[in-house]
Design a protein around this motif. Structure first.
Motif, PDB file in Angstrom:
ATOM      1  N   SER A 113      43.261  32.040  46.717  1.00  0.00           N
ATOM      2  CA  SER A 113      43.876  33.299  46.876  1.00  0.00           C
ATOM      3  C   SER A 113      43.163  34.013  46.794  1.00  0.00           C
ATOM      4  O   SER A 113      44.151  35.662  47.219  1.00  0.00           O
ATOM      5  CB  SER A 113      45.541  33.107  45.760  1.00  0.00           C
ATOM      6  OG  SER A 113      44.532  33.171  44.703  1.00  0.00           O
ATOM      7  N   ASP A 114      41.864  33.887  46.623  1.00  0.00           N
ATOM      8  CA  ASP A 114      41.208  34.926  45.937  1.00  0.00           C
ATOM      9  C   ASP A 114      40.120  34.805  47.813  1.00  0.00           C
ATOM     10  O   ASP A 114      39.909  34.122  47.909  1.00  0.00           O
ATOM     11  CB  ASP A 114      39.968  35.062  44.715  1.00  0.00           C
ATOM     12  CG  ASP A 114      41.184  35.095  43.298  1.00  0.00           C
ATOM     13  OD1 ASP A 114      42.176  36.120  43.763  1.00  0.00           O
ATOM     14  OD2 ASP A 114      40.950  34.662  42.457  1.00  0.00           O
ATOM     15  N   ARG A 164      40.008  39.990  44.295  1.00  0.00           N
ATOM     16  CA  ARG A 164      41.396  39.847  43.916  1.00  0.00           C
ATOM     17  C   ARG A 164      42.372  41.268  44.143  1.00  0.00           C
ATOM     18  O   ARG A 164      42.657  41.866  44.505  1.00  0.00           O
ATOM     19  CB  ARG A 164      41.764  39.330  42.331  1.00  0.00           C
ATOM     20  CG  ARG A 164      43.462  39.170  42.169  1.00  0.00           C
ATOM     21  CD  ARG A 164      43.023  38.350  40.944  1.00  0.00           C
ATOM     22  NE  ARG A 164      41.876  37.602  40.686  1.00  0.00           N
ATOM     23  CZ  ARG A 164      42.163  36.478  39.614  1.00  0.00           C
ATOM     24  NH1 ARG A 164      42.264  36.787  39.015  1.00  0.00           N
ATOM     25  NH2 ARG A 164      40.735  35.132  39.590  1.00  0.00           N
TER      26      ARG A 164
END
Length: 289
Positions: free
Chosen positions: A10-11, A110
């Motif tokens: 997700s980063d 992020r």
């Protein structure tokens, strides 16, 4: 072998060369930045940031190169093409060449926009709760002060019916009523501090004997001149004794600015101290929550 991990995290995984130009960006780039990775390759992160944030990032990158140490949790605002501003948390480490030179940086970015929004909302609600509890406490203290004034007037009236009088006259009467109000605030501050700290009404009720102990260790029942030993010492050091002795003089003797000042000054200091204690306990409880 780590490509699948890089592409599914997700980063945003990124890499820049010694000039700060992107040489690699994971697929998360388009979702986070609003541009496909191919469009940003060869450009620098500074191209995406406002000038002040770009300067801060530049300083951090230069420090990494000089100190040869990683950086972490640098928050920068990013203006997304959809018009929204996002908060990106950036961390990176230097990449070293075989000869030890720093040849670039590698790191992750992020999107912490939602987290920052939740934190800001939580802080807003805490401030709102703090304000409401402060107003509630002020209301209770004000109510206690009014009740103290009513009780003082009632007692003075009843005693006057039976022939007792305040020898310091009207100024003394006014001082005694004000003194009752301030002492009510001081006692209310103690109970508020206990209530906020423990969150228990039962504990608040059980704290009242402590107030009677303080009264017992004062000149409330008989003058300190009639006491001896440690009991006399405790009573003479007890601020309540100073209040009671000064108030007693206003009742049995002529008006004295000195006695009025001692009574109201000591009571006011007690009220300030206990209210400040209650406010501190409220801040601690909100911080713990």
């Amino acid at each position: 072998r780590y490509r699948s991990l890089v592409e599914t995290t997700s980063d945003l995984i990124w890499e820049v060369d010694a000039e700060g130009r992107y040489t690699f960006l994971s697929r998360k780039c388009e979702e986070m930045c609003g541009y496909p990775a191919e469009r940003l390759l060869g450009r620098t992160p500074l191209d995406l940031l406002p000038d002040d944030c770009a300067d801060e990032l530049r300083r951090r990158v230069e420090a990494v190169i000089v100190d040869r140490q990683p950086f972490s949790a640098l928050e920068v605002p990013l203006h997304h093409p959809d018009g929204r501003q996002r908060i990106i948390e950036v961390s990176g480490v230097p990449i070293f060449a075989a000869d030890g030179r720093v040849q670039g940086l590698r790191g992750i970015s992020r999107d912490v926009t939602e987290r920052k929004r939740v934190e800001a909302e939580r802080q807003r609600l805490q401030q709102q709760l703090l304000h409401s509890q402060k107003m509630e406490s002020i209301g209770r203290l004000a109510g206690g002060a009014v009740l103290g004034a009513i009780q003082a007037v009632l007692f003075i009236t009843v005693f006057s019916i039976f022939g007792a009088r305040v020898h310091s006259g009207v100024p003394g009467l006014v001082t005694l009523v004000l003194l009752a109000m301030v002492m009510a605030i001081a006692i209310g501050g103690v109970t508020a501090a206990v209530g906020v700290r423990t969150g228990s009404q039962e504990t608040v009720q059980n704290s009242f004997p402590l107030i009677f102990i303080l009264l017992f260790l004062s000149s409330a029942f008989f003058p300190t001149e009639l006491m001896t030993g440690w009991y006399q010492t405790m009573a003479e050091l007890n601020p309540i004794t100073w209040v009671i002795d000064a108030a007693r003089q206003l009742v049995i003797a002529e008006w004295s600015w000195r006695e009025a000042g001692i009574a109201l000054g000591t009571a006011s200091a007690l009220a300030v101290a206990t209210v400040a204690l209650a406010a501190r306990q409220l801040r601690i409880r909100l911080a713990d929550s």
